[in-house]
Design an enzyme around this catalytic site. Structure first.
Site, PDB file in Angstrom:
ATOM      1  N   SER A   1      31.988  62.396  82.044  1.00 31.20           N
ATOM      2  CA  SER A   1      33.126  63.314  81.981  1.00 31.20           C
ATOM      3  C   SER A   1      34.352  62.455  81.743  1.00 31.20           C
ATOM      4  O   SER A   1      34.344  61.247  82.024  1.00 31.20           O
ATOM      5  CB  SER A   1      33.263  64.073  83.297  1.00 31.20           C
ATOM      6  OG  SER A   1      34.514  64.716  83.408  1.00 31.20           O
TER       7      SER A   1
ATOM      8  N   TYR B   1      32.896  64.549  92.608  1.00 31.35           N
ATOM      9  CA  TYR B   1      32.746  64.595  91.153  1.00 31.35           C
ATOM     10  C   TYR B   1      33.367  63.364  90.509  1.00 31.35           C
ATOM     11  O   TYR B   1      32.746  62.702  89.661  1.00 31.35           O
ATOM     12  CB  TYR B   1      33.383  65.871  90.607  1.00 31.35           C
ATOM     13  CG  TYR B   1      33.058  66.147  89.154  1.00 31.35           C
ATOM     14  CD1 TYR B   1      31.823  66.677  88.797  1.00 31.35           C
ATOM     15  CD2 TYR B   1      33.980  65.889  88.139  1.00 31.35           C
ATOM     16  CE1 TYR B   1      31.509  66.945  87.468  1.00 31.35           C
ATOM     17  CE2 TYR B   1      33.683  66.152  86.811  1.00 31.35           C
ATOM     18  CZ  TYR B   1      32.451  66.672  86.474  1.00 31.35           C
ATOM     19  OH  TYR B   1      32.143  66.924  85.163  1.00 31.35           O
TER      20      TYR B   1
ATOM     21  N   LYS C   1      31.068  60.502  88.649  1.00 31.19           N
ATOM     22  CA  LYS C   1      31.205  60.321  87.205  1.00 31.19           C
ATOM     23  C   LYS C   1      31.703  58.923  86.854  1.00 31.19           C
ATOM     24  O   LYS C   1      31.307  58.354  85.825  1.00 31.19           O
ATOM     25  CB  LYS C   1      32.130  61.395  86.625  1.00 31.19           C
ATOM     26  CG  LYS C   1      31.534  62.802  86.687  1.00 31.19           C
ATOM     27  CD  LYS C   1      30.198  62.897  85.943  1.00 31.19           C
ATOM     28  CE  LYS C   1      29.665  64.323  85.886  1.00 31.19           C
ATOM     29  NZ  LYS C   1      28.395  64.423  85.127  1.00 31.19           N
TER      30      LYS C   1
END
Length: 262
Positions: free
Chosen positions: A131, A144, A148
């Protein structure tokens, strides 16, 4: 890499980017294996199988089945991902474990299975869906952002360590994509309201199909960074050029998103 007749495995193929990847890869001539927690609806795929990417033994069994039924895996697209949790104080340990298991440890498990064969044959391709959060950060979700970043770091390590021995590596790092992860709340495996607000404020929300087309083009060029949103590279350069200024700007974005969510 030329994708015609290549065997490509896609995880998280039940919807969103994963489903679009199956279609795009098949359109480029690959023999695609579609996997998800439940058997994905992918009639265009050569095989569609259930796979819990957090189960290393299941990943090894899938790779063995693909080799028996179709042939050695040429391209592995570690696309399955989850978004959950907020800050470290409010996020339970089991949520951290789930996010890290799916977004990072699943990549490691797949690489452990695939690398021996790739190194013996002198070629293989690993594509990690990360991402823009993996290059920058994610407003609203510590798990998150951290997972990532780790996915990008592992992909970098693979490229540095095995690139000279024929293993190619790409990292997909989009911003907003019109998937269920963006549209559902954190309690349902999607992004928090703050994270969703930040993503929508950052730039255009692309279709999964546009992202999948970028991946196919990136594989053809053997690019490490596949950036469907080209502005991510600008943001990444700004971060590197003046880290303090970039952090100050992200704090302003955090404050703005927090206020708009109230």
């Amino acid at each position: 890499m030329e994708l015609t007749d290549r065997v490509a495995v896609v995880t998280g193929a039940g919807g969103g980017i994963g489903r679009a990847l199956v279609t795009a890869l098949a359109g480029a001539g690959a023999r695609v294996v579609a996997t998800d927690v439940g058997v994905p609806d992918a009639p265009i795929a050569a095989l569609a199988r259930p796979l819990d990417v957090t189960d290393a033994d299941a990943t090894a069994a899938l790779v063995a089945e693909v080799e028996r039924e179709i042939g050695p895996v040429d391209v592995f697209l570690a696309n399955a991902g989850v978004a959950a949790g907020t800050d470290p104080v409010d996020t339970p340990d089991d949520v951290w474990d789930t996010v890290l298991d799916v977004n990072v440890r699943a990549h490691i498990a797949a690489a452990k299975v695939l690398l021996p064969g790739w190194l013996e044959r002198g070629e293989g391709y690993f594509v990690a869906t990360a991402s823009a959060a993996g290059l920058l950060t994610q407003i609203g979700s510590a798990p998150y952002a951290v997972s990532k970043h780790a996915a990008v770091a592992f992909a970098e390590w693979l490229s540095v360590t095995y690139g000279a021995r024929g293993v190619r590596v790409s990292t997909l790092a989009p911003m907003g994509v019109a998937t269920a992860m963006l549209d559902t709340g954190a309690d349902e495996g999607g992004m928090s309201a703050a994270a969703t607000g930040a993503v929508r404020a950052a730039g255009e929300v692309l279709s999964p199909e546009a992202v999948a087309d970028a991946v196919v083009a990136g594989i053809a060029r053997e690019e490490f960074l596949i950036l469907p949103h080209p502005e991510v590279l600008t943001f990444f350069r700004r971060k590197a050029d003046d880290y303090e200024r970039w952090l100050a700007g992200m704090r302003r974005l955090q404050d703005s998103v927090t206020r708009s969510a109230e």
